[in-house]
Motif scaffolding. Structure first.
Motif, PDB file in Angstrom:
ATOM      1  N   HIS A  34       0.828  -1.195   0.000  1.00 37.82           N
ATOM      2  CA  HIS A  34       0.000   0.000   0.000  1.00 37.82           C
ATOM      3  C   HIS A  34       0.869   1.255   0.000  1.00 37.82           C
ATOM      4  CE1 HIS A  34       0.604  -1.516   4.090  1.00 37.82           C
ATOM      5  NE2 HIS A  34       0.838  -0.262   4.378  1.00 37.82           N
ATOM      6  N   ALA A  35       0.258   2.369  -0.334  1.00 36.51           N
ATOM      7  CA  ALA A  35       0.989   3.628  -0.417  1.00 36.51           C
ATOM      8  C   ALA A  35       1.350   4.132   0.978  1.00 36.51           C
ATOM      9  CB  ALA A  35       0.132   4.669  -1.146  1.00 36.51           C
ATOM     10  N   ILE A  36       2.352   4.991   1.035  1.00 31.95           N
ATOM     11  CA  ILE A  36       2.774   5.572   2.304  1.00 31.95           C
ATOM     12  C   ILE A  36       1.599   6.328   2.910  1.00 31.95           C
ATOM     13  CG2 ILE A  36       4.303   7.294   3.345  1.00 31.95           C
ATOM     14  CD1 ILE A  36       6.360   6.535   1.227  1.00 31.95           C
ATOM     15  N   GLY A  37       1.401   6.139   4.198  1.00 32.78           N
ATOM     16  CA  GLY A  37       0.304   6.819   4.895  1.00 32.78           C
ATOM     17  C   GLY A  37      -0.938   5.961   5.038  1.00 32.78           C
ATOM     18  N   GLU A  38      -1.065   4.905   4.271  1.00 33.28           N
ATOM     19  CA  GLU A  38      -2.208   4.016   4.402  1.00 33.28           C
ATOM     20  C   GLU A  38      -1.914   2.976   5.468  1.00 33.28           C
ATOM     21  OE1 GLU A  38      -3.404   2.264   0.756  1.00 33.28           O
ATOM     22  OE2 GLU A  38      -3.492   4.154  -0.305  1.00 33.28           O
ATOM     23  N   GLY A  39      -2.953   2.417   6.039  1.00 32.07           N
ATOM     24  CA  GLY A  39      -2.787   1.404   7.070  1.00 32.07           C
ATOM     25  C   GLY A  39      -2.314   0.085   6.493  1.00 32.07           C
ATOM     26  N   PRO A  40      -1.894  -0.842   7.362  1.00 26.89           N
ATOM     27  CA  PRO A  40      -1.427  -2.145   6.893  1.00 26.89           C
ATOM     28  C   PRO A  40      -2.574  -2.967   6.327  1.00 26.89           C
ATOM     29  CG  PRO A  40      -1.577  -2.120   9.266  1.00 26.89           C
ATOM     30  CD  PRO A  40      -1.857  -0.719   8.805  1.00 26.89           C
ATOM     31  N   THR A  41      -2.248  -3.790   5.358  1.00 25.08           N
ATOM     32  CA  THR A  41      -3.253  -4.677   4.787  1.00 25.08           C
ATOM     33  C   THR A  41      -3.281  -5.965   5.593  1.00 25.08           C
ATOM     34  OG1 THR A  41      -1.647  -5.568   3.256  1.00 25.08           O
ATOM     35  CG2 THR A  41      -2.983  -3.716   2.479  1.00 25.08           C
ATOM     36  N   GLY A  42      -4.154  -6.874   5.215  1.00 29.37           N
ATOM     37  CA  GLY A  42      -4.256  -8.125   5.945  1.00 29.37           C
ATOM     38  C   GLY A  42      -4.653  -9.271   5.052  1.00 29.37           C
ATOM     39  N   GLN A  43      -4.964 -10.378   5.688  1.00 27.64           N
ATOM     40  CA  GLN A  43      -5.262 -11.626   4.996  1.00 27.64           C
ATOM     41  C   GLN A  43      -6.622 -12.139   5.454  1.00 27.64           C
ATOM     42  OE1 GLN A  43      -2.861 -13.515   2.933  1.00 27.64           O
ATOM     43  NE2 GLN A  43      -4.835 -14.369   2.388  1.00 27.64           N
ATOM     44  N   TRP A  44      -7.522 -12.410   4.531  1.00 29.12           N
ATOM     45  CA  TRP A  44      -8.801 -13.053   4.844  1.00 29.12           C
ATOM     46  C   TRP A  44      -8.655 -14.550   4.592  1.00 29.12           C
ATOM     47  CZ3 TRP A  44     -12.788 -10.892   7.254  1.00 29.12           C
ATOM     48  CH2 TRP A  44     -12.890  -9.504   7.254  1.00 29.12           C
ATOM     49  N   THR A  45      -9.247 -15.355   5.460  1.00 27.80           N
ATOM     50  CA  THR A  45      -9.194 -16.808   5.330  1.00 27.80           C
ATOM     51  C   THR A  45     -10.595 -17.391   5.452  1.00 27.80           C
ATOM     52  OG1 THR A  45      -6.977 -16.847   6.305  1.00 27.80           O
ATOM     53  CG2 THR A  45      -8.190 -18.924   6.280  1.00 27.80           C
ATOM     54  N   LEU A  68     -18.387 -23.336   8.820  1.00 29.78           N
ATOM     55  CA  LEU A  68     -18.037 -22.345   7.818  1.00 29.78           C
ATOM     56  C   LEU A  68     -17.760 -21.032   8.539  1.00 29.78           C
ATOM     57  CD1 LEU A  68     -17.777 -21.823   4.763  1.00 29.78           C
ATOM     58  CD2 LEU A  68     -20.175 -21.133   4.798  1.00 29.78           C
ATOM     59  N   GLY A  69     -16.658 -20.378   8.200  1.00 30.63           N
ATOM     60  CA  GLY A  69     -16.338 -19.122   8.862  1.00 30.63           C
ATOM     61  C   GLY A  69     -15.348 -18.278   8.095  1.00 30.63           C
ATOM     62  N   LEU A  70     -15.105 -17.088   8.639  1.00 31.41           N
ATOM     63  CA  LEU A  70     -14.147 -16.148   8.076  1.00 31.41           C
ATOM     64  C   LEU A  70     -13.204 -15.698   9.168  1.00 31.41           C
ATOM     65  CD1 LEU A  70     -15.915 -13.551   5.731  1.00 31.41           C
ATOM     66  CD2 LEU A  70     -14.041 -15.098   5.178  1.00 31.41           C
ATOM     67  N   GLU A  71     -11.942 -15.505   8.786  1.00 31.88           N
ATOM     68  CA  GLU A  71     -10.922 -15.070   9.731  1.00 31.88           C
ATOM     69  C   GLU A  71     -10.099 -13.979   9.056  1.00 31.88           C
ATOM     70  OE1 GLU A  71      -8.967 -18.159  12.277  1.00 31.88           O
ATOM     71  OE2 GLU A  71      -7.258 -17.601  11.019  1.00 31.88           O
ATOM     72  N   TYR A  72      -9.726 -12.968   9.822  1.00 31.96           N
ATOM     73  CA  TYR A  72      -8.903 -11.884   9.298  1.00 31.96           C
ATOM     74  C   TYR A  72      -7.642 -11.772  10.138  1.00 31.96           C
ATOM     75  CZ  TYR A  72      -7.300  -7.245   7.968  1.00 31.96           C
ATOM     76  OH  TYR A  72      -6.538  -6.204   7.523  1.00 31.96           O
ATOM     77  N   SER A  73      -6.488 -11.737   9.481  1.00 31.43           N
ATOM     78  CA  SER A  73      -5.221 -11.537  10.190  1.00 31.43           C
ATOM     79  C   SER A  73      -4.518 -10.336   9.578  1.00 31.43           C
ATOM     80  CB  SER A  73      -4.342 -12.782  10.124  1.00 31.43           C
ATOM     81  OG  SER A  73      -4.137 -13.179   8.791  1.00 31.43           O
TER      82      SER A  73
END
Length: 172
Positions: A34-45, A68-73
């Motif tokens: 991501h560009a400078i100043g934007e927050g960190p990205t993550g991973q959906w599972t 069945l579920g969703l997880e974000y890291s």
């Protein structure tokens, strides 16, 4: 343990033992920088499971949870959050909302995961099958060990003192 569950566990262990081929393994990042100043990205599972084995055989137990579920890291930490829905041991629709931490090996594509959260769905005569479920919602701690191969992972999940589950997950 049932034969099919023992076979699945053996497959998970054999993949982990074959890990020296992946000595420099690093969990893939599928999100662009991501560009400078934007927050960190993550991973959906996407988290799935349809195989549970109970330590005590009981014809009333459901061994096909349809989980069945969703997880974000987050990309900048080992912390994660998620939620799953499933049919519990007594075929009642249940939910587990959690936060936790993943501990990657660094050298091999194996990891440990520990989550804690709230479990809802054990009702009626089965309400007391999980501790502290007086109001229909109970605290839960769920440990797991897993193997990651590119975007696919599999975990052996310890469900208290009563059962083990095998999940198959997909990062997107």
């Amino acid at each position: 343990m049932t034969n099919r569950f023992a076979t699945a566990c053996l497959m998970l262990a054999s993949i982990a033992l074959a890990a020296p081929a992946w000595a420099e393994y690093e969990r893939p990042s599928v999100w662009p920088e991501h560009a400078i100043g934007e927050g960190p990205t993550g991973q959906w599972t996407l988290v799935t499971s349809n195989l549970v084995t109970h330590h005590r055989s009981d014809p009333e137990h459901n061994n096909r949870p349809g989980l069945l579920g969703l997880e974000y890291s987050r990309a900048d930490s080992d912390w994660l959050a998620g939620g799953v829905t499933f049919r519990n041991s007594f075929s009642q629709r249940s939910q587990y909302a959690y936060v936790g931490r993943r501990f990657d090996s660094g050298r091999f594509p194996v990891y440990a995961k520990l989550t804690g959260g709230v479990l809802q769905g054990y009702r009626g005569e089965h309400r007391d099958k999980i501790p502290l479920n007086r109001l229909g919602v109970a605290p839960a701690i769920v440990p797991a060990v897993g193997v990651q191969m590119n975007r696919v992972s599999s975990e052996l999940v310890v469900l208290g003192a009563s059962a083990l589950a095998l999940t198959v997950n997909y990062d997107f």
